[in-house]
Motif scaffolding. Structure first.
Motif, PDB file in Angstrom:
ATOM      1  N   ASN A  89      37.282  44.667  60.536  1.00  0.00           N
ATOM      2  CA  ASN A  89      36.201  45.954  60.317  1.00  0.00           C
ATOM      3  C   ASN A  89      35.620  44.963  59.654  1.00  0.00           C
ATOM      4  OD1 ASN A  89      35.385  48.069  59.066  1.00  0.00           O
ATOM      5  ND2 ASN A  89      37.371  48.942  59.264  1.00  0.00           N
ATOM      6  N   ARG A  90      34.579  45.186  60.353  1.00  0.00           N
ATOM      7  CA  ARG A  90      32.973  44.478  59.507  1.00  0.00           C
ATOM      8  C   ARG A  90      32.478  45.266  58.342  1.00  0.00           C
ATOM      9  NH1 ARG A  90      28.907  43.274  64.279  1.00  0.00           N
ATOM     10  NH2 ARG A  90      30.245  41.366  64.615  1.00  0.00           N
ATOM     11  N   LYS A  91      32.222  46.900  59.206  1.00  0.00           N
ATOM     12  CA  LYS A  91      31.535  47.357  57.554  1.00  0.00           C
ATOM     13  C   LYS A  91      32.599  47.758  56.557  1.00  0.00           C
ATOM     14  CE  LYS A  91      31.156  52.179  56.160  1.00  0.00           C
ATOM     15  NZ  LYS A  91      31.172  53.905  56.731  1.00  0.00           N
ATOM     16  N   LEU A  92      33.864  47.469  56.069  1.00  0.00           N
ATOM     17  CA  LEU A  92      34.779  47.022  55.189  1.00  0.00           C
ATOM     18  C   LEU A  92      34.267  45.605  55.002  1.00  0.00           C
ATOM     19  CD1 LEU A  92      37.347  47.544  53.351  1.00  0.00           C
ATOM     20  CD2 LEU A  92      38.444  47.597  54.730  1.00  0.00           C
ATOM     21  N   LYS A  93      34.580  44.486  55.450  1.00  0.00           N
ATOM     22  CA  LYS A  93      34.105  43.477  55.308  1.00  0.00           C
ATOM     23  C   LYS A  93      33.126  42.987  54.693  1.00  0.00           C
ATOM     24  CE  LYS A  93      34.377  38.587  57.030  1.00  0.00           C
ATOM     25  NZ  LYS A  93      34.208  37.687  58.507  1.00  0.00           N
ATOM     26  N   THR A  94      31.734  43.390  54.945  1.00  0.00           N
ATOM     27  CA  THR A  94      30.313  43.366  54.367  1.00  0.00           C
ATOM     28  C   THR A  94      30.226  44.460  53.464  1.00  0.00           C
ATOM     29  OG1 THR A  94      29.807  43.782  55.979  1.00  0.00           O
ATOM     30  CG2 THR A  94      28.729  43.761  54.613  1.00  0.00           C
ATOM     31  N   GLN A  95      31.660  45.345  53.106  1.00  0.00           N
ATOM     32  CA  GLN A  95      31.210  46.231  51.754  1.00  0.00           C
ATOM     33  C   GLN A  95      32.424  44.726  50.567  1.00  0.00           C
ATOM     34  OE1 GLN A  95      34.551  49.425  51.459  1.00  0.00           O
ATOM     35  NE2 GLN A  95      33.110  50.092  49.530  1.00  0.00           N
ATOM     36  N   LEU A  96      33.012  44.218  50.876  1.00  0.00           N
ATOM     37  CA  LEU A  96      33.853  43.116  50.112  1.00  0.00           C
ATOM     38  C   LEU A  96      33.242  42.050  49.418  1.00  0.00           C
ATOM     39  CD1 LEU A  96      36.921  43.340  51.822  1.00  0.00           C
ATOM     40  CD2 LEU A  96      36.339  44.801  49.718  1.00  0.00           C
ATOM     41  N   GLU A  97      32.350  42.129  50.900  1.00  0.00           N
ATOM     42  CA  GLU A  97      31.365  40.145  50.596  1.00  0.00           C
ATOM     43  C   GLU A  97      30.214  40.668  49.951  1.00  0.00           C
ATOM     44  OE1 GLU A  97      30.573  39.031  54.703  1.00  0.00           O
ATOM     45  OE2 GLU A  97      32.151  37.825  54.607  1.00  0.00           O
ATOM     46  N   LYS A  98      29.406  42.011  49.622  1.00  0.00           N
ATOM     47  CA  LYS A  98      28.849  42.510  48.856  1.00  0.00           C
ATOM     48  C   LYS A  98      29.429  42.261  47.042  1.00  0.00           C
ATOM     49  CE  LYS A  98      24.741  45.765  48.173  1.00  0.00           C
ATOM     50  NZ  LYS A  98      24.949  45.193  47.023  1.00  0.00           N
ATOM     51  N   SER A 101      29.616  39.582  45.845  1.00  0.00           N
ATOM     52  CA  SER A 101      28.627  38.717  45.885  1.00  0.00           C
ATOM     53  C   SER A 101      27.494  38.786  44.211  1.00  0.00           C
ATOM     54  CB  SER A 101      27.315  38.798  46.497  1.00  0.00           C
ATOM     55  OG  SER A 101      25.624  37.764  46.135  1.00  0.00           O
ATOM     56  N   ASP A 102      27.472  40.500  43.896  1.00  0.00           N
ATOM     57  CA  ASP A 102      27.472  41.381  42.868  1.00  0.00           C
ATOM     58  C   ASP A 102      27.739  40.974  42.116  1.00  0.00           C
ATOM     59  OD1 ASP A 102      24.991  42.114  44.596  1.00  0.00           O
ATOM     60  OD2 ASP A 102      25.985  44.555  44.703  1.00  0.00           O
ATOM     61  N   ALA A 103      29.056  40.732  41.863  1.00  0.00           N
ATOM     62  CA  ALA A 103      30.253  40.242  41.091  1.00  0.00           C
ATOM     63  C   ALA A 103      30.155  39.195  41.296  1.00  0.00           C
ATOM     64  CB  ALA A 103      31.140  40.585  41.394  1.00  0.00           C
ATOM     65  N   ILE A 104      29.732  37.731  41.278  1.00  0.00           N
ATOM     66  CA  ILE A 104      29.607  36.747  40.641  1.00  0.00           C
ATOM     67  C   ILE A 104      27.247  36.511  40.751  1.00  0.00           C
ATOM     68  CG2 ILE A 104      29.294  34.191  41.527  1.00  0.00           C
ATOM     69  CD1 ILE A 104      32.152  35.050  43.416  1.00  0.00           C
ATOM     70  N   CYS A 105      27.333  36.836  41.065  1.00  0.00           N
ATOM     71  CA  CYS A 105      25.518  36.437  41.023  1.00  0.00           C
ATOM     72  C   CYS A 105      24.734  37.508  39.387  1.00  0.00           C
ATOM     73  CB  CYS A 105      25.200  37.012  42.083  1.00  0.00           C
ATOM     74  SG  CYS A 105      25.380  35.621  43.415  1.00  0.00           S
ATOM     75  N   LYS A 106      25.483  38.818  39.088  1.00  0.00           N
ATOM     76  CA  LYS A 106      24.388  39.232  37.745  1.00  0.00           C
ATOM     77  C   LYS A 106      24.546  39.152  37.316  1.00  0.00           C
ATOM     78  CE  LYS A 106      23.204  42.987  41.198  1.00  0.00           C
ATOM     79  NZ  LYS A 106      23.280  43.876  41.731  1.00  0.00           N
TER      80      LYS A 106
END
Length: 106
Positions: A89-98, A101-106
């Motif tokens: 599921n591309r939408k779910l995959k994008t949500q998890l990846e975001k 990314s946000d958890a690591i980068c901020k």
């Protein structure tokens, strides 16, 4: 507090195992708090649980108790199934990846 800030400053200059462990604990706590803030507005409970366990490093049994599961195994299974679903599921995959990314980068 002032004492806390002084201790942090002292530990920052040290390189021993205890200091490293304390610093890691501080970083882990910051990541957990960041992940909790990130998922506050997420409506899918599965995604919230996944993020707290996989990204925040919270113990499955603690999250399970909070969400009404009987054991941490249920939370682990939920995370695995969500990851499997995200691979299709591309939408779910994008949500998890975001979230990741946000958890690591901020």
């Amino acid at each position: 507090s002032e004492l806390y800030d002084r201790v942090r400053a002292l530990i920052a200059g040290k390189r021993g195992q205890e200091e490293a462990r304390w610093t890691q604990t501080e970083e882990d706590t910051a990541v957990r708090q960041r992940v909790r803030r990130l998922v506050e507005k997420v409506t899918d409970e599965r995604v919230k649980i996944w993020a707290r366990v996989r990204l925040g490093g919270e113990r499955g049994v603690d999250v399970a108790r909070e969400y009404g599961y009987r054991s941490g195994a249920g939370v682990t299974l939920l995370a695995r199934r969500l990851e499997a679903t995200a691979s299709k599921n591309r939408k779910l995959k994008t949500q998890l990846e975001k979230l990741k990314s946000d958890a690591i980068c901020k």
